[in-house]
Design an enzyme around this catalytic site. Structure first.
Site, PDB file in Angstrom:
ATOM      1  N   ASP A 128      31.233  26.710   5.059  1.00  0.00           N
ATOM      2  CA  ASP A 128      30.883  27.424   6.286  1.00  0.00           C
ATOM      3  C   ASP A 128      30.832  26.507   7.500  1.00  0.00           C
ATOM      4  O   ASP A 128      30.759  25.282   7.393  1.00  0.00           O
ATOM      5  CB  ASP A 128      29.501  28.076   6.139  1.00  0.00           C
ATOM      6  CG  ASP A 128      29.509  29.308   5.254  1.00  0.00           C
ATOM      7  OD1 ASP A 128      30.537  29.571   4.588  1.00  0.00           O
ATOM      8  OD2 ASP A 128      28.470  29.992   5.211  1.00  0.00           O
ATOM      9  N   HIS A 270      28.873  23.504   3.359  1.00  0.00           N
ATOM     10  CA  HIS A 270      29.134  23.531   4.793  1.00  0.00           C
ATOM     11  C   HIS A 270      30.098  22.408   5.174  1.00  0.00           C
ATOM     12  O   HIS A 270      29.996  21.292   4.646  1.00  0.00           O
ATOM     13  CB  HIS A 270      27.823  23.423   5.583  1.00  0.00           C
ATOM     14  CG  HIS A 270      26.919  24.597   5.376  1.00  0.00           C
ATOM     15  ND1 HIS A 270      26.132  24.739   4.251  1.00  0.00           N
ATOM     16  CD2 HIS A 270      26.687  25.700   6.137  1.00  0.00           C
ATOM     17  CE1 HIS A 270      25.447  25.877   4.321  1.00  0.00           C
ATOM     18  NE2 HIS A 270      25.767  26.473   5.458  1.00  0.00           N
TER      19      HIS A 270
END
Length: 318
Positions: A128, A270
């Site tokens: 992400d 992430h």
């Protein structure tokens, strides 16, 4: 008497001359014939001066010289070498493996779907909040090294700054996915604002990469009924959270996955932290050695026989 004797002497002298003349003439004639028919080493007759001129040199006339050399004209020289034309040269050596899809007889795969072994376990590693080239390129490098792919859920307003990286994602078969334009808490927005966030992100990713996302992830996983009804896309969450954003520890991230992940899982990481890149560089070879196929979310759904539906939330796909 004297006069008669003188006459006889003169007559005798003249007769002698007549006898000598044929012999001398024969010699001259013989010499002349010898000069005409003198043969060279090749059996060709030449006048004396021509033969003498050619007998002093070994050079051949141009046509003869070419015939006497070992240099072939270009066309013949190619025919006489051991270098084969490309088609023949490859005939005797193993060819690289055929396209995987063809080799496995998987016809008409959808765009973005590789030919994989549906009998082997698959997991989707997802990242992400990117793009961020310093991390994303490392992730793609190790994925490619081990035959894996993953999904990048990107924030639209970051995409133009990392256009080259996003183009690489699309070009190399990674999944480009939607994480809204500005990463807001969608629970605080109305339907039109939610749609605007989703559409703007899709538009910029498509403009940069040429690929329009087909799946999205809610920032922070925040949702309510308005959110679910307004995104217009399948919503991909996760069932393994590495908390990499919190620990920023490569080892902690690895520990959150290894020994816990199983077929059909979706792992959250992430794309913002070098520790996550380092964790991925450890996870990928380890997971592959355990028999996992590292796939995109869309590949996972395809091989699990699941049709992803807009507004539906998926934590894993089995």
């Amino acid at each position: 008497m004297k006069k008669r004797l003188k006459t006889m002497l003169v007559a005798g002298f003249m007769a002698g001359l007549m006898m000598i003349q044929p012999v001398y003439g024969a010699e001259v004639t013989s010499a002349a014939v010898k000069q005409v028919i003198r043969m060279d080493a090749q059996g060709v007759g030449h006048p004396d001066n021509a033969q003498e001129n050619s007998s002093d040199v070994n050079a051949l006339a141009p046509a003869e010289q070419a015939a006497d050399t070992n240099v072939l004209p270009p066309a013949e020289q190619a025919a006489d070498t051991n270098v084969l034309p490309p088609a023949e040269q490859t005939a005797g050596v193993p060819l690289p493996p055929a396209d995987t899809a063809a080799a496995q007889n998987v016809p008409n795969l959808p765009a973005g779907i590789r030919a994989l072994d549906p009998t082997k376990p698959m997991i989707a590693l997802t990242y992400d909040d990117g793009p961020f080239a310093a991390v994303g390129n490392r992730i793609m490098d190790v994925m490619n090294l081990y035959g894996g792919k993953c999904t990048f859920f990107m924030v639209g307003n970051r995409v133009p700054s990392y256009a080259t990286e996003v183009q690489r994602m699309a070009r190399e078969g990674f999944e480009v996915a939607n994480h809204t334009q500005d990463h807001p808490n969608l629970k605080k927005l109305g339907a039109a604002q939610i749609q605007a966030q989703v559409n703007a992100c899709n538009d910029v990713i498509q403009a940069v990469s040429g690929v329009r996302p087909t799946v999205m992830r809610l920032p922070g996983g925040n949702k309510n009924n308005t959110v679910l009804a307004s995104t217009g896309m399948p919503i991909i969450l996760w069932n393994i959270d590495t908390n990499d954003w919190k620990t920023k520890s490569a080892q902690a991230t690895v520990n959150a996955v290894l020994g816990k992940v199983k077929d059909g899982d979706i792992v959250l990481m992430h794309e913002l932290y070098s520790s996550t890149a380092a964790a991925t560089e450890t996870l990928v070879p380890a997971l592959v050695s355990q028999g996992f196929q590292l796939v995109t979310v869309s590949e996972l759904a395809f091989y699990k026989g699941k049709t992803l539906t807009a507004g539906q939330v998926y934590y894993s796909i089995r």
